[in-house]
Enzyme design. Structure first.
Site, mmCIF file in Angstrom:
data_model
loop_
_atom_site.group_PDB
_atom_site.id
_atom_site.type_symbol
_atom_site.label_atom_id
_atom_site.label_comp_id
_atom_site.label_asym_id
_atom_site.label_seq_id
_atom_site.Cartn_x
_atom_site.Cartn_y
_atom_site.Cartn_z
ATOM 1 N N ASP A 13 -13.868 -1.947 -19.999
ATOM 2 C CA ASP A 13 -13.945 -1.598 -18.632
ATOM 3 C C ASP A 13 -13.163 -0.401 -18.523
ATOM 4 O OD1 ASP A 13 -16.290 -3.393 -18.202
ATOM 5 O OD2 ASP A 13 -13.854 -4.863 -18.021
ATOM 6 N N LYS A 16 -16.152 3.969 -18.589
ATOM 7 C CA LYS A 16 -16.699 4.433 -19.966
ATOM 8 C C LYS A 16 -18.211 4.926 -19.297
ATOM 9 C CE LYS A 16 -16.867 1.105 -22.544
ATOM 10 N NZ LYS A 16 -15.784 0.195 -22.339
ATOM 11 N N GLY A 40 -20.596 -4.035 -19.312
ATOM 12 C CA GLY A 40 -21.452 -3.655 -17.179
ATOM 13 C C GLY A 40 -20.378 -2.513 -17.480
ATOM 14 N N HIS A 41 -20.944 -1.014 -17.437
ATOM 15 C CA HIS A 41 -20.672 -0.176 -16.658
ATOM 16 C C HIS A 41 -21.632 0.529 -15.518
ATOM 17 C CE1 HIS A 41 -20.878 1.006 -21.250
ATOM 18 N NE2 HIS A 41 -20.172 -0.039 -21.074
ATOM 19 N N GLN A 225 -17.445 -2.082 -24.853
ATOM 20 C CA GLN A 225 -16.808 -3.264 -24.666
ATOM 21 C C GLN A 225 -15.604 -1.634 -24.928
ATOM 22 O OE1 GLN A 225 -18.975 -4.163 -26.504
ATOM 23 N NE2 GLN A 225 -19.755 -5.644 -24.692
HETATM 24 P P1 GDP Z 1 -17.187 0.572 -18.349
HETATM 25 O O1 GDP Z 1 -17.959 -0.717 -18.815
HETATM 26 O O2 GDP Z 1 -15.905 0.787 -18.657
HETATM 27 O O3 GDP Z 1 -18.355 1.366 -17.962
HETATM 28 O O4 GDP Z 1 -16.376 0.362 -16.771
HETATM 29 P P2 GDP Z 1 -16.425 -0.681 -15.944
HETATM 30 O O5 GDP Z 1 -18.000 -0.084 -14.956
HETATM 31 O O6 GDP Z 1 -16.549 -2.424 -15.739
HETATM 32 O O7 GDP Z 1 -15.033 -0.301 -15.003
HETATM 33 C C1 GDP Z 1 -15.058 0.520 -14.682
HETATM 34 C C2 GDP Z 1 -14.411 0.270 -13.095
HETATM 35 O O8 GDP Z 1 -13.794 1.910 -12.291
HETATM 36 C C3 GDP Z 1 -16.240 0.693 -12.028
HETATM 37 O O9 GDP Z 1 -16.497 -0.134 -11.557
HETATM 38 C C4 GDP Z 1 -15.975 2.408 -11.718
HETATM 39 O O10 GDP Z 1 -16.858 2.541 -11.380
HETATM 40 C C5 GDP Z 1 -14.962 2.397 -11.446
HETATM 41 N N1 GDP Z 1 -14.118 3.666 -11.862
HETATM 42 C C6 GDP Z 1 -14.805 4.256 -12.781
HETATM 43 N N2 GDP Z 1 -13.702 5.506 -12.663
HETATM 44 C C7 GDP Z 1 -13.081 5.590 -11.478
HETATM 45 C C8 GDP Z 1 -11.504 6.154 -11.217
HETATM 46 O O11 GDP Z 1 -11.540 7.385 -11.985
HETATM 47 N N3 GDP Z 1 -10.985 6.018 -9.996
HETATM 48 C C9 GDP Z 1 -11.556 4.746 -9.519
HETATM 49 N N4 GDP Z 1 -10.498 3.890 -8.787
HETATM 50 N N5 GDP Z 1 -12.483 3.788 -9.704
HETATM 51 C C10 GDP Z 1 -13.187 4.430 -11.132
HETATM 52 P P1 IMO Z 2 -18.130 -3.423 -21.143
HETATM 53 O O1 IMO Z 2 -19.065 -1.970 -21.920
HETATM 54 C C1 IMO Z 2 -14.004 -6.462 -21.367
HETATM 55 C C2 IMO Z 2 -14.870 -9.418 -22.956
HETATM 56 C C3 IMO Z 2 -15.469 -10.684 -23.242
HETATM 57 C C4 IMO Z 2 -14.367 -11.575 -23.932
HETATM 58 C C5 IMO Z 2 -14.445 -10.963 -25.518
HETATM 59 C C6 IMO Z 2 -16.248 -11.450 -26.295
HETATM 60 O O2 IMO Z 2 -18.309 -3.519 -19.542
HETATM 61 O O3 IMO Z 2 -16.797 -2.709 -21.159
HETATM 62 P P2 IMO Z 2 -18.963 -11.424 -26.007
HETATM 63 O O4 IMO Z 2 -19.357 -12.500 -24.078
HETATM 64 O O5 IMO Z 2 -19.215 -9.935 -25.812
HETATM 65 O O6 IMO Z 2 -18.746 -12.231 -26.844
HETATM 66 O O7 IMO Z 2 -17.152 -11.915 -25.321
HETATM 67 O O8 IMO Z 2 -15.001 -9.968 -24.735
HETATM 68 N N1 IMO Z 2 -15.903 -8.274 -23.197
HETATM 69 C C7 IMO Z 2 -15.995 -7.550 -22.590
HETATM 70 N N2 IMO Z 2 -14.687 -7.247 -21.845
HETATM 71 N N3 IMO Z 2 -15.620 -4.823 -21.032
HETATM 72 C C8 IMO Z 2 -16.706 -5.404 -21.640
HETATM 73 O O9 IMO Z 2 -17.153 -4.297 -21.833
HETATM 74 C C9 IMO Z 2 -16.961 -6.132 -22.103
HETATM 75 N N4 IMO Z 2 -17.585 -7.738 -23.360
HETATM 76 C C10 IMO Z 2 -17.330 -8.234 -23.572
HETATM 77 O O10 IMO Z 2 -14.466 -10.686 -21.708
HETATM 78 O O11 IMO Z 2 -13.034 -11.511 -23.768
HETATM 79 MG MG MG Z 3 -17.197 -2.775 -17.587
#
Ligand code: GDP
Ligand code: IMO
Ligand code: MG
Length: 428
Positions: A13, A16, A40-41, A225
């Site tokens: 999170d 990416k 979840g991206h 991840q």
């Molecule tokens: P990922 O799993 O690495 O793709 O990250 P996630 O999407 O799960 O979580 C990142 C969250 O931060 C998302 O809701 C993005 O829309 C948001 N986000 C990404 N870059 C920025 C930033 O520079 N500032 C803010 N405020 N939000 C951001």
């Molecule tokens: P993105 O790509 C954050 C965590 C779960 C748990 C551990 C194992 O959005 O960064 P799993 O279901 O993979 O066997 O769970 O990994 N986890 C993540 N945490 N971002 C993710 O993906 C994750 N995918 C799995 O919360 O701790």
């Molecule tokens: Mg994510």
């Protein structure tokens, strides 16, 4: 930039999806190489939010080829739903711009049930998985009983493999858990239908990528991840079941390591973690709550509140080493706006001894006390800033100090979720 791998440097999170979407404009191909719909991206474009779980974050550009590599585990129902949801938002998803590896393993309902029952069985020692069946599917892969996309495409092969697997799985559900098993015909028919809907996308993606690379196409690999969730390098056993580190791209996409030119590590300006496991810089106070609320730190896949803490240099140096990171993308710098003081963890201490390398042992990690350096914060809104020079002085000092401590330069600074809320420091 010809072949670039994007990796998460923390516990996932990091943003990416946003960075991949941003760089996808300058690429021709975007590839997922591991994980499944546990990821979840989030990508935001023109005020619309897209939550991607299996489809690479290049899909919002109609002319990019998006590849789901062999290292990904694919839940067909989740993938088909994602395709439908994207189409409903006007995004084009066709056999020309989405390709799925014929070697990718398939997630079945019994994997999800195993994930749920195993987590429940662990009681307080559960891992806090996403319960998407990811771990059990990878387990079947290494146990050599997994069902791959190419098997799903062949009704007879699929029938045989599913039959054998269900006999075994149903016995486990009944004998160990006292639970009902699954009906063969029902899964077989449902997955036969999925197979026909997915068939147009399924191909040998290793061959495809090799040929695209030979033609000089720019390829972006999107890790899911993060480093600390890697099966080998993460905080085992509180990890996922695949390899998010850059090396995972070679195995998970069928490309040789000599093909990779750049590795970009995505770093959030602070640290978050969903699920259980040690977290040395975790803040269980009002600053942690501030980061969660301001940064909207709630899981994209499960909606769970993310644990929040200060940035951790020991972790970042480790991520740089194990993935050979060549530059960093800093995200969510805007979330820190309004904090009077910002801390950076520069090392750990165990019983008075300074630790510089991220420890393997969880027992050791639990004993680590972070050593902090404190910096002055800033109060100006930075979401509209588009050049490094225009950032408030203290924000610049924070970024420069991070760069100095990690020893790798930042190529991108993200100051908001939208595509254009980005400061580019180096041309790609
Ligand atoms: P990922 O799993 O690495 O793709 O990250 P996630 O999407 O799960 O979580 C990142 C969250 O931060 C998302 O809701 C993005 O829309 C948001 N986000 C990404 N870059 C920025 C930033 O520079 N500032 C803010 N405020 N939000 C951001
Ligand atoms: P993105 O790509 C954050 C965590 C779960 C748990 C551990 C194992 O959005 O960064 P799993 O279901 O993979 O066997 O769970 O990994 N986890 C993540 N945490 N971002 C993710 O993906 C994750 N995918 C799995 O919360 O701790
Ligand atoms: Mg994510």
């Amino acid at each position: 930039m010809s072949v670039t791998v994007i990796v998460g440097t923390q516990w996932g999170d990091e943003g990416k999806g946003k960075i991949t979407d941003y760089l996808a404009e300058r690429s021709e191909v975007v590839v997922r190489y591991q994980g499944g719909n546990n990821a979840g991206h989030t990508v935001e474009k023109d005020g619309v939010q897209y939550k991607l779980h299996l489809i690479p974050s290049g899909i919002l550009y109609p002319d990019k080829i998006c590849v789901i590599g062999n290292g990904v585990v694919v839940d067909p129902s989740a993938l088909l739903k994602e395709i439908e949801d994207l189409k409903a938002k006007g995004v084009e998803v066709k056999e020309d711009n989405l390709k799925i590896s014929d070697r990718a393993h398939v997630v079945f309902p019994y994997h999800i049930k195993e994930d749920e029952l195993e987590e429940k069985g662990k009681g307080d020692e559960d891992l806090g998985t996403t319960k998407k069946g990811i771990g059990p599917c990878y387990r079947d892969k290494t146990e050599r009983i997994g069902i791959r996309m190419c098997d799903l495409m062949n009704a007879e092969v699929f029938r045989e493999k599913l039959k054998k697997n269900l006999e075994r799985k149903n016995k486990i559900f009944k004998d160990i858990y006292g639970e009902e098993g699954f009906d063969f015909e029902q899964i077989f028919e449902t997955y036969r239908e999925y197979a026909e809907r997915l068939r147009p996308y399924v191909t040998d993606t290793s061959v495809l990528l090799y040929n695209l690379a030979k033609e000089g196409k720019k390829i972006l690999f999107e890790g899911a991840q993060g480093t600390l969730l890697d099966l080998d390098f993460g905080t085992y056993p509180y990890v996922t079941a695949s390899h998010p580190v850059a090396g995972g791209a070679t195995i998970g996409a069928g490309i040789g390591p000599t093909m990779i030119d750049n590795v970009i590590g995505v770093v959030k300006a602070y640290t978050t973690r969903v699920g259980k496991g040690p977290f040395p810089t975790e803040l269980k106070d009002e600053i942690g709550d501030f980061l969660r609320e301001k940064g909207y730190e709630y899981g994209t896949t499960t909606g769970r509140p993310r644990r929040c803490g200060w940035i951790d240099i020991v972790m970042l140096r480790y991520a740089v080493r194990v993935s050979g990171i060549t530059s960093l993308a800093l995200t969510k710098l805007d979330t820190l706006t309004g904090l009077e003081k910002i801390k950076i963890c520069t090392g750990y201490k165990i019983n008075g001894k300074i630790i510089e390398d991220f420890p393997a042992s969880l027992e050791e990690l639990k004993m680590c006390e972070p050593i902090y350096e404190e910096m002055e914060g800033w109060s100006e809104n930075i979401q509209d800033v588009r050049s490094f020079e225009d950032l408030p002085l203290n924000a610049k000092k924070y970024v420069k100090r991070l760069e100095e401590l990690v020893g790798v330069e930042f190529s991108i600074i993200s100051v908001g979720p939208e595509r254009e809320e980005t400061i580019v420091l180096r041309n790609f």
